[in-house]
Design a protein around this motif. Structure first.
Motif, short mmCIF file in Angstrom:
data_model
loop_
_atom_site.label_atom_id
_atom_site.label_comp_id
_atom_site.label_asym_id
_atom_site.label_seq_id
_atom_site.Cartn_x
_atom_site.Cartn_y
_atom_site.Cartn_z
N TRP A 16 0.82 -1.21 0.00
CA TRP A 16 0.00 0.00 0.00
C TRP A 16 0.86 1.26 0.00
N GLY A 17 1.84 1.33 0.87
CA GLY A 17 2.66 2.53 1.00
C GLY A 17 3.39 2.89 -0.27
N LYS A 18 4.07 1.92 -0.87
CA LYS A 18 4.82 2.17 -2.11
C LYS A 18 3.88 2.56 -3.24
N SER A 19 2.76 1.86 -3.35
CA SER A 19 1.82 2.17 -4.43
C SER A 19 1.17 3.53 -4.23
N ALA A 20 0.84 3.87 -2.99
CA ALA A 20 0.26 5.18 -2.71
C ALA A 20 1.24 6.28 -3.11
N ARG A 21 2.50 6.13 -2.74
CA ARG A 21 3.51 7.13 -3.10
C ARG A 21 3.70 7.21 -4.62
N PHE A 22 3.60 6.08 -5.32
CA PHE A 22 3.70 6.05 -6.77
C PHE A 22 2.62 6.94 -7.39
N PHE A 23 1.37 6.75 -6.98
CA PHE A 23 0.28 7.55 -7.54
C PHE A 23 0.39 9.01 -7.15
N GLN A 24 0.83 9.29 -5.93
CA GLN A 24 1.01 10.68 -5.51
C GLN A 24 2.11 11.34 -6.34
N ALA A 25 3.16 10.61 -6.68
CA ALA A 25 4.23 11.15 -7.50
C ALA A 25 3.76 11.45 -8.92
N LEU A 26 2.68 10.80 -9.34
CA LEU A 26 2.09 11.04 -10.66
C LEU A 26 1.02 12.14 -10.62
N LEU A 30 -4.56 11.80 -2.38
CA LEU A 30 -5.33 10.87 -1.56
C LEU A 30 -6.60 11.57 -1.09
N ASP A 31 -7.75 11.05 -1.50
CA ASP A 31 -9.04 11.59 -1.10
C ASP A 31 -9.42 11.06 0.27
N PHE A 32 -9.28 9.74 0.45
CA PHE A 32 -9.48 9.13 1.77
C PHE A 32 -8.79 7.79 1.82
N SER A 33 -8.45 7.35 3.02
CA SER A 33 -7.87 6.03 3.21
C SER A 33 -8.64 5.32 4.31
N THR A 34 -8.54 4.00 4.31
CA THR A 34 -9.21 3.19 5.32
C THR A 34 -8.17 2.70 6.32
N ASP A 35 -8.63 2.03 7.34
CA ASP A 35 -7.70 1.47 8.32
C ASP A 35 -7.21 0.08 7.93
N HIS A 36 -7.53 -0.37 6.71
CA HIS A 36 -7.07 -1.68 6.25
C HIS A 36 -6.32 -1.57 4.92
N TYR A 48 -11.31 7.96 -10.88
CA TYR A 48 -10.50 7.84 -9.67
C TYR A 48 -9.84 6.47 -9.64
N VAL A 49 -8.82 6.35 -8.79
CA VAL A 49 -8.14 5.08 -8.58
C VAL A 49 -8.41 4.65 -7.15
N PHE A 50 -8.93 3.44 -6.97
CA PHE A 50 -9.09 2.87 -5.64
C PHE A 50 -8.06 1.77 -5.51
N LEU A 51 -7.21 1.90 -4.50
CA LEU A 51 -6.08 1.01 -4.29
C LEU A 51 -6.29 0.20 -3.01
N ALA A 52 -6.09 -1.10 -3.08
CA ALA A 52 -6.28 -1.96 -1.91
C ALA A 52 -5.14 -2.98 -1.82
N GLU A 53 -4.58 -3.12 -0.64
CA GLU A 53 -3.51 -4.10 -0.42
C GLU A 53 -4.10 -5.49 -0.24
N VAL A 54 -3.46 -6.46 -0.88
CA VAL A 54 -3.86 -7.86 -0.76
C VAL A 54 -2.66 -8.67 -0.26
N PRO A 55 -2.88 -9.84 0.31
CA PRO A 55 -1.78 -10.66 0.81
C PRO A 55 -0.80 -11.06 -0.30
N GLU A 56 0.43 -11.34 0.08
CA GLU A 56 1.49 -11.71 -0.87
C GLU A 56 1.15 -12.96 -1.67
N ASP A 57 0.34 -13.87 -1.10
CA ASP A 57 0.02 -15.11 -1.81
C ASP A 57 -1.10 -14.95 -2.84
N ARG A 58 -1.61 -13.74 -2.98
CA ARG A 58 -2.69 -13.46 -3.93
C ARG A 58 -2.16 -12.56 -5.04
#
Length: 114
Positions: A16-26, A30-36, A48-58
């Motif tokens: 999430w962190g790296k991807s969020a920074r990627f989009f911010q650099a473009l 960030l309009d809003f973020s969740t606690d997950h 808009y872009v909605f970004l969600a972190e998923v487990p490494e095995d997915r």
């Protein structure tokens, strides 16, 4: 009634962190973020872009979402295979899934209450 173009791109990520920074650099803000480890990014008046972190095995997936102004009035043509009808979501919209001729799934999103 048909769609009104692309409303959003839903992206899954392993970091999430790296991807969020990627989009911010473009230039996305960030309009809003969740606690997950998910959130919504905007850049101007486009989709808009909605970004969600998923487990490494997915495997991270991407989905383009088309805007439908009124789920009840939406009437797809005969060349559109409806996979799932409009259903309420946990985030206050209604979504349907359709399949294109090559087998790709597309999400259709309408406001709740229509």
């Amino acid at each position: 009634m048909t769609t009104e173009g692309i409303e959003a791109v839903f992206l899954e990520t392993h970091n999430w962190g790296k991807s969020a920074r990627f989009f911010q650099a473009l230039g996305f803000e960030l309009d809003f973020s969740t606690d997950h480890h998910s959130g919504l990014f905007r850049n101007g008046h486009g989709a808009y872009v909605f970004l969600a972190e998923v487990p490494e095995d997915r495997k991270p997936e991407m989905q383009v979402v088309l805007k439908v102004p009124d789920a009840e009035a939406f009437r797809p043509g005969p060349d559109v295979e409806v996979v799932t009808p409009f259903e309420d979501t946990h985030f206050g919209t209604r979504q349907s899934t359709v399949r294109d001729p090559d087998g790709r799934l597309w999400n259709l999103q309408a406001p709740a209450g229509n």
